[in-house]
Scaffold this active site. Structure first.
Site, mmCIF file in Angstrom:
data_model
loop_
_atom_site.group_PDB
_atom_site.id
_atom_site.type_symbol
_atom_site.label_atom_id
_atom_site.label_comp_id
_atom_site.label_asym_id
_atom_site.label_seq_id
_atom_site.Cartn_x
_atom_site.Cartn_y
_atom_site.Cartn_z
ATOM 1 N N ASP A 76 -1.982 -1.194 -3.890
ATOM 2 C CA ASP A 76 -2.256 -0.457 -5.117
ATOM 3 C C ASP A 76 -1.141 -0.685 -6.134
ATOM 4 O OD1 ASP A 76 -0.157 1.328 -4.146
ATOM 5 O OD2 ASP A 76 -1.717 2.218 -2.877
ATOM 6 N N ASP A 110 -3.908 3.883 2.618
ATOM 7 C CA ASP A 110 -5.350 3.861 2.859
ATOM 8 C C ASP A 110 -5.815 2.470 3.302
ATOM 9 O OD1 ASP A 110 -5.091 2.448 0.504
ATOM 10 O OD2 ASP A 110 -6.558 3.623 -0.627
ATOM 11 N N ASP A 118 0.853 -1.197 0.000
ATOM 12 C CA ASP A 118 0.000 0.000 0.000
ATOM 13 C C ASP A 118 0.887 1.245 0.000
ATOM 14 O OD1 ASP A 118 -1.896 1.953 0.384
ATOM 15 O OD2 ASP A 118 -2.255 1.457 2.492
ATOM 16 N N GLU A 175 -7.813 -20.349 -16.654
ATOM 17 C CA GLU A 175 -8.234 -21.051 -15.445
ATOM 18 C C GLU A 175 -9.411 -21.939 -15.806
ATOM 19 O OE1 GLU A 175 -9.950 -20.047 -10.979
ATOM 20 O OE2 GLU A 175 -10.715 -18.997 -12.732
ATOM 21 N N ASN A 194 -0.193 4.543 -0.632
ATOM 22 C CA ASN A 194 -0.824 5.791 -0.168
ATOM 23 C C ASN A 194 -1.457 5.647 1.208
ATOM 24 O OD1 ASN A 194 -3.013 4.209 -0.809
ATOM 25 N ND2 ASN A 194 -3.987 5.690 -2.190
ATOM 26 N N ASP A 235 -9.845 -15.690 -16.294
ATOM 27 C CA ASP A 235 -10.615 -16.204 -15.158
ATOM 28 C C ASP A 235 -11.788 -17.047 -15.649
ATOM 29 O OD1 ASP A 235 -11.206 -15.941 -12.165
ATOM 30 O OD2 ASP A 235 -13.096 -15.283 -13.059
#
Length: 541
Positions: A30, A26, A22, A270, A24, A201
């Site tokens: 990201d 929060d 992370d 997948e 930033n 997916d």
């Protein structure tokens, strides 16, 4: 390896962006967090990164419910961040693969918001709609993987729509040519942007049976979960009609034709079907997917017999197709806990990483496997996964394998973020944090780095065939042979010392190679608990 076939024998590191790093603060990982850790990823010796969805989404299924396929969700950054990530990865010699969720969208996608309004709009047939039976019940008996029926009533249209997953993930109607073209256009947006590959997916879920025939019941003795809870009613049916339809092959060929216009790209599918190994073979035939993977080694089954049988069954079917294997991902219990013997073991984690890298095919290494992370225990009140919330307490969902990466053992939240993370950091992971393991030459991380860097130079492991040898449990042994090299690989799947007489015969004249091989010379007749040996056979040149 030919750069156009970089994927053949590649090690692909899966990043679940919410939980990786992370930047930033929060509480959610990201894209810039990934950028900041790319040097670390490259140090593992992997060839590519698969990034789970980072597209715009209401996050009902944490990104696997996409509302805009062509933009980054602000939670993860923006398109400029992605371009920077792609550029830096390429500078480090890393390929970038992105998740593409093609079979369904979010119910907040503009296509669905239009489609649900009435039966006459331009997108009216872009999703799978059906009338109720005369008694008002759904059109057939199909079930959702996430629990309950696979049909949801939509009052605006006065019809049911199909959802193989959450009710907020309506299935697209791939029988409609405009849908197929729109999906391919979205894929091409990212190919033009420079991605090197796609992880597809649930790719066998794109088409449904247009006659909407009922799935037949499955006898209790045959109800085995593959990526879903075994007490899930989904296991009560043979899923012959809600997925894996023959029409899907033509679409896959269209997708491959598109990718062939972008040389050097690859597709990894997948696959979860009634016979996933057969479907993998079928889907990776010439002109279709480059690679396929299933849940067959993502189950609780752990024995030399099971692993050998699974790989040999696929080898008998796959021909010139190419498999990709994984022991963990973001949907299943981490292998260090799922296959633990007596208790989780760093030695076993190192052995399993080496085993994964030695079987024929490409490799998906899930974030944290290089650290030997175990499954985290998440109390019910902190669960985020809707699947786990529905099936608690018999099945606790997927949150336990999705907790934040532990980067620094002495920092709050393991250095993942300065804010409280979206899932709680696991305290027991701190002893396995990256900063600790980087300082220990015998750690799971350092052994993993040494192994995968060494593997890059072994032709037999990258492209060779595989043939198993008969050894008593708990040993698993096989040859990997290519035109340039032949290697004998032996693994002890038990914490107990193994001392079979066969080792003297097999290893006579063989040279132990590879980092951390635990049989230094052929006249040593034992493998330590969770030990492994890789031996150079006679030159085949």
């Amino acid at each position: 390896m030919n750069n156009k076939e970089w994927w053949r024998g590649a090690v692909i590191y899966q990043i679940y962006p919410r939980s990786f790093a992370d930047s930033n603060h929060d509480g959610v990982g990201d894209l810039r967090g990934i950028i900041n850790k790319l040097d670390y990823v490259a140090s593992i010796g992997v060839d590519a990164i698969w990034i789970s969805p980072f597209f715009k989404s209401p996050m009902a299924d944490f990104g696997y419910d996409i509302s805009d396929y062509r933009d980054v969700d602000p939670l993860f950054g923006n398109l400029s961040d992605f371009d920077e990530l792609l550029s830096k990865a390429h500078q480090l010699g890393l390929k970038i693969m992105i998740d593409q969720v093609l079979s369904h969208t979010s119910d907040q996608h503009a296509w669905f918001l239009e489609s649900r309004n009435d039966t006459t709009n331009a997108k009216a047939n872009w999703y799978v709609w059906a009338d109720a039976k005369p008694d008002g019940t759904p059109p057939n008996n199909w079930l959702s993987i996430f629990g309950g029926g696979a049909w949801q009533w939509e009052p605006r249209r006065g019809q049911y729509y199909l959802h193989n997953f959450l009710t907020s993930q309506p299935d697209l109607n791939f029988h409609h040519p405009e849908v197929r073209q729109a999906v391919l256009d979205n894929v091409e947006f990212w190919l033009k942007r420079g991605v090197d590959g796609l992880r597809l997916d649930a790719i066998n879920f794109c088409f449904h049976d247009s006659a909407l025939r009922d799935n037949p019941a499955k006898p209790a003795a045959e109800r085995q979960g593959r990526g879903f809870s075994v007490d899930n009613p989904y296991a009560f049916q043979y899923h012959w009609y809600n997925n894996t339809q023959p029409e899907n092959l033509e679409f896959i060929e269209q997708l491959r034709a598109l990718m062939d216009r972008y040389p050097g790209t690859s597709a990894l599918g997948e696959i979860s079907s009634e016979d996933s190994l057969a479907t993998m073979a079928e889907y990776t035939e010439a002109g279709r997917l480059h690679m396929g993977y299933s849940f067959e080694l993502l189950t609780p089954d752990y024995s030399p017999e099971y692993i050998r049988q699974t790989i040999e069954n696929l080898e008998q079917k796959i021909g010139n197709g190419w498999p990709c294997w994984a022991f963990s991902n973001h949907d299943v219990t981490r292998v260090a806990s799922r296959w633990q013997q007596q208790q989780p073991s760093a030695s076993q984690a190192s052995m399993l990483n080496a085993l994964l890298g030695c079987i024929r095919g490409s490799v998906c290494l899930y974030q944290g496997e290089e650290l030997g992370l175990t499954e985290a225990e998440i109390p019910f009140e902190q669960l985020q996964d809707p699947y786990g919330i529905s099936f608690w307490p018999n099945f606790k969902g997927r949150d336990g394998c999705r907790t934040p990466m532990p980067w620094q053992h002495h920092v709050a939240h393991g250095g993942f973020s300065e804010a409280a993370p979206w899932l709680p950091s696991c305290d027991i992971h701190l002893a396995n944090a990256v900063d600790i393991q980087q300082q220990d030459p015998h750690s799971v991380l350092r052994r993993c780095q040494a192994f995968f860097q060494w593997r890059k130079q072994q032709a037999a492991l990258l492209e060779g065939d595989i043939s198993f040898i008969d050894l008593p449990a708990p040993l698993l042994g096989f040859w990997r042979r290519s035109a340039k090299q032949q290697l004998l690989c032996i693994f002890n799947l038990s914490p107990e010392v193994a001392a079979p007489l066969e080792l003297t015969r097999l290893l006579s004249g063989a040279q132990a190679i590879g980092p951390h091989s635990q049989v230094p010379h052929y006249d040593v007749q034992t493998l330590t608990g969770f030990g492994y040996g890789i031996y150079l056979g006679q030159s085949v040149e």
